[in-house]
Design a protein around this motif. Sequence first.
Motif, PDB file in Angstrom:
ATOM      1  N   LEU A 312      37.794  39.001  49.643  1.00 17.07           N
ATOM      2  CA  LEU A 312      36.876  39.941  50.273  1.00 17.07           C
ATOM      3  C   LEU A 312      37.312  41.356  49.930  1.00 17.07           C
ATOM      4  N   VAL A 313      36.374  42.143  49.424  1.00 18.54           N
ATOM      5  CA  VAL A 313      36.664  43.523  49.012  1.00 18.54           C
ATOM      6  C   VAL A 313      35.717  44.442  49.778  1.00 18.54           C
ATOM      7  N   PRO A 314      36.108  44.900  50.963  1.00 18.07           N
ATOM      8  CA  PRO A 314      35.201  45.734  51.769  1.00 18.07           C
ATOM      9  C   PRO A 314      34.722  46.977  51.030  1.00 18.07           C
ATOM     10  N   GLN A 315      35.577  47.592  50.256  1.00 13.97           N
ATOM     11  CA  GLN A 315      35.214  48.812  49.534  1.00 13.97           C
ATOM     12  C   GLN A 315      34.006  48.593  48.629  1.00 13.97           C
ATOM     13  N   LEU A 316      33.873  47.381  48.087  1.00 13.82           N
ATOM     14  CA  LEU A 316      32.775  47.050  47.179  1.00 13.82           C
ATOM     15  C   LEU A 316      31.699  46.195  47.854  1.00 13.82           C
ATOM     16  N   ASP A 317      31.871  45.885  49.141  1.00 15.50           N
ATOM     17  CA  ASP A 317      30.981  44.965  49.844  1.00 15.50           C
ATOM     18  C   ASP A 317      30.833  43.682  49.024  1.00 15.50           C
ATOM     19  N   MET A 318      31.961  43.053  48.720  1.00 18.82           N
ATOM     20  CA  MET A 318      31.989  41.960  47.745  1.00 18.82           C
ATOM     21  C   MET A 318      32.775  40.761  48.257  1.00 18.82           C
ATOM     22  N   VAL A 319      32.257  39.577  47.917  1.00 19.06           N
ATOM     23  CA  VAL A 319      32.971  38.315  48.093  1.00 19.06           C
ATOM     24  C   VAL A 319      33.114  37.675  46.718  1.00 19.06           C
ATOM     25  N   LEU A 320      34.339  37.287  46.371  1.00 14.86           N
ATOM     26  CA  LEU A 320      34.607  36.551  45.139  1.00 14.86           C
ATOM     27  C   LEU A 320      35.139  35.174  45.513  1.00 14.86           C
ATOM     28  N   VAL A 321      34.569  34.133  44.929  1.00 13.55           N
ATOM     29  CA  VAL A 321      35.077  32.782  45.116  1.00 13.55           C
ATOM     30  C   VAL A 321      35.448  32.221  43.759  1.00 13.55           C
ATOM     31  N   ARG A 322      36.644  31.695  43.666  1.00 13.10           N
ATOM     32  CA  ARG A 322      37.087  31.020  42.440  1.00 13.10           C
ATOM     33  C   ARG A 322      37.662  29.674  42.815  1.00 13.10           C
ATOM     34  N   ASN A 323      37.156  28.633  42.203  1.00 14.83           N
ATOM     35  CA  ASN A 323      37.746  27.302  42.315  1.00 14.83           C
ATOM     36  C   ASN A 323      38.241  26.865  40.952  1.00 14.83           C
ATOM     37  N   GLY A 324      39.314  26.112  40.935  1.00 16.32           N
ATOM     38  CA  GLY A 324      39.844  25.677  39.661  1.00 16.32           C
ATOM     39  C   GLY A 324      41.036  24.764  39.809  1.00 16.32           C
ATOM     40  N   LYS A 325      41.723  24.597  38.708  1.00 19.35           N
ATOM     41  CA  LYS A 325      42.947  23.786  38.670  1.00 19.35           C
ATOM     42  C   LYS A 325      43.934  24.517  37.790  1.00 19.35           C
ATOM     43  N   THR A 326      44.769  25.316  38.431  1.00 21.70           N
ATOM     44  CA  THR A 326      45.698  26.190  37.729  1.00 21.70           C
ATOM     45  C   THR A 326      47.122  25.846  38.136  1.00 21.70           C
ATOM     46  N   TRP A 337      43.402  38.235  37.222  1.00 19.68           N
ATOM     47  CA  TRP A 337      42.047  38.028  36.689  1.00 19.68           C
ATOM     48  C   TRP A 337      40.999  38.359  37.755  1.00 19.68           C
ATOM     49  N   LEU A 338      41.222  37.918  38.979  1.00 22.36           N
ATOM     50  CA  LEU A 338      40.288  38.234  40.057  1.00 22.36           C
ATOM     51  C   LEU A 338      40.261  39.727  40.350  1.00 22.36           C
ATOM     52  N   ALA A 339      41.422  40.365  40.337  1.00 26.76           N
ATOM     53  CA  ALA A 339      41.459  41.817  40.539  1.00 26.76           C
ATOM     54  C   ALA A 339      40.711  42.534  39.424  1.00 26.76           C
ATOM     55  N   ASP A 340      40.841  42.025  38.198  1.00 32.60           N
ATOM     56  CA  ASP A 340      40.114  42.625  37.072  1.00 32.60           C
ATOM     57  C   ASP A 340      38.606  42.420  37.220  1.00 32.60           C
ATOM     58  N   ILE A 341      38.208  41.253  37.719  1.00 32.77           N
ATOM     59  CA  ILE A 341      36.782  41.017  37.972  1.00 32.77           C
ATOM     60  C   ILE A 341      36.258  42.059  38.957  1.00 32.77           C
ATOM     61  N   ALA A 342      36.964  42.277  40.037  1.00 30.01           N
ATOM     62  CA  ALA A 342      36.543  43.269  41.022  1.00 30.01           C
ATOM     63  C   ALA A 342      36.477  44.655  40.404  1.00 30.01           C
ATOM     64  N   ASP A 343      37.437  44.986  39.557  1.00 32.84           N
ATOM     65  CA  ASP A 343      37.467  46.306  38.931  1.00 32.84           C
ATOM     66  C   ASP A 343      36.242  46.552  38.054  1.00 32.84           C
ATOM     67  N   CYS A 344      35.609  45.493  37.557  1.00 36.30           N
ATOM     68  CA  CYS A 344      34.390  45.661  36.743  1.00 36.30           C
ATOM     69  C   CYS A 344      33.271  46.316  37.541  1.00 36.30           C
ATOM     70  N   PHE A 345      33.378  46.289  38.863  1.00 40.09           N
ATOM     71  CA  PHE A 345      32.336  46.858  39.723  1.00 40.09           C
ATOM     72  C   PHE A 345      32.725  48.229  40.257  1.00 40.09           C
ATOM     73  N   ARG A 346      33.843  48.804  39.776  1.00 36.77           N
ATOM     74  CA  ARG A 346      34.330  50.051  40.322  1.00 36.77           C
ATOM     75  C   ARG A 346      34.001  51.244  39.432  1.00 36.77           C
ATOM     76  N   ASN A 347      33.311  51.061  38.337  1.00 37.31           N
ATOM     77  CA  ASN A 347      32.977  52.185  37.456  1.00 37.31           C
ATOM     78  C   ASN A 347      32.052  53.164  38.168  1.00 37.31           C
TER      79      ASN A 347
END
Length: 347
Positions: A312-326, A337-347
């Motif tokens: 949850l990123v309140p600053q961006l009003d964003m929810v990111l969900v990632r499921n996988g097998k890592t 990687w998730l932090a970088d995904i969020a940063d794509c919306f900070r420009n």
Amino acid sequence: MSSLPPLPAQPSGTPWPTDEWPIGDLPANADRAKLARLTDHAFAATPPEDLGETQALVIVQHGRLVLERYGAGYGPDVTCHSWSMAKSITQALVGFLVDEGKLDIMQPADVREWRERAGDPRREITLDLLLRMSSGLAFLEDYAPDHPSDVIEMLWGKGKDDVAHFASSFPLAHAPGSFFSYSSGTTNIVSRCASQAADAFGPDFEAFMRRRLLDPLGMRSARPKFDKAGTFIGSSFCFAPPRDFARFGLLYLRGGVWEGKRLLPGRWIDYARTPTWQQPTEDGPYGAHWWLGLAGPGSFSAQGYDGQYIVLVPQLDMVLVRNGKTPAAMKNNVKRWLADIADCFRN
């Protein structure tokens, strides 16, 4: 709690996703090229060595689904593991009971294994300390099959029929409140305390979960798992599709409000994201059954084994969900990687 960043409200005119997710567009200022590189890398036909297998990515911004992508064999209706994201769901269930006056997190936890022994120092452990992973109990959280592991023994070995009894039988390794130690056993003790407060175990507690949390959010495909003693295995097992995990995340991003109705007190959401005192730890700061700071200041997240995340990123009003097998050795790569995904919306 006054220093916590405010949580955004549902935008006017945006329907709640109880039945269907409203669809939105990527914002005009998003870095689409970087976002495409990141997602293409994660969903390559051969899982990349740095991330392992990514099964699903769901991005919600301003209450609308703006991007979702699935690996081969996965899709919106495929159920995924929660693993320890279930801990944050357990925190929500406790919140209902606190709001009803049935639990007081600042009082000693109602644990019979500790009550039955006169002078037992574990009697000093409060629900607050359990929710903050600061009980002091000597529980080893290790998922490697070839290592000594209390969590593996609890979930699949001699503790599996009564996970809370198994976890509460451990002695203190530290004075309560003096040492942070992430522990799935801790959550299962909390889960049994919740069942006792609700006077509901097994199917009755599942009915409570559905009535108070899952059904109001539209999480109709969620499947919690219980042990033979009737305790919700809240440390690890609430299976659901990625969109349902996003619904749960949106409830917290909206400060406990859903469809204009308050389900959880705002102060309980703030409690979840208020930092716990910790000695230095490589996994980062912790709140109360939620992790803090993965995607920048003010962000908080539910995290699970094998790379399951609700961020949850309140600053961006964003929810990111990632499921996988890592593999565990790569988990920090997934966090970046998730932090970088969020940063794509900070420009």
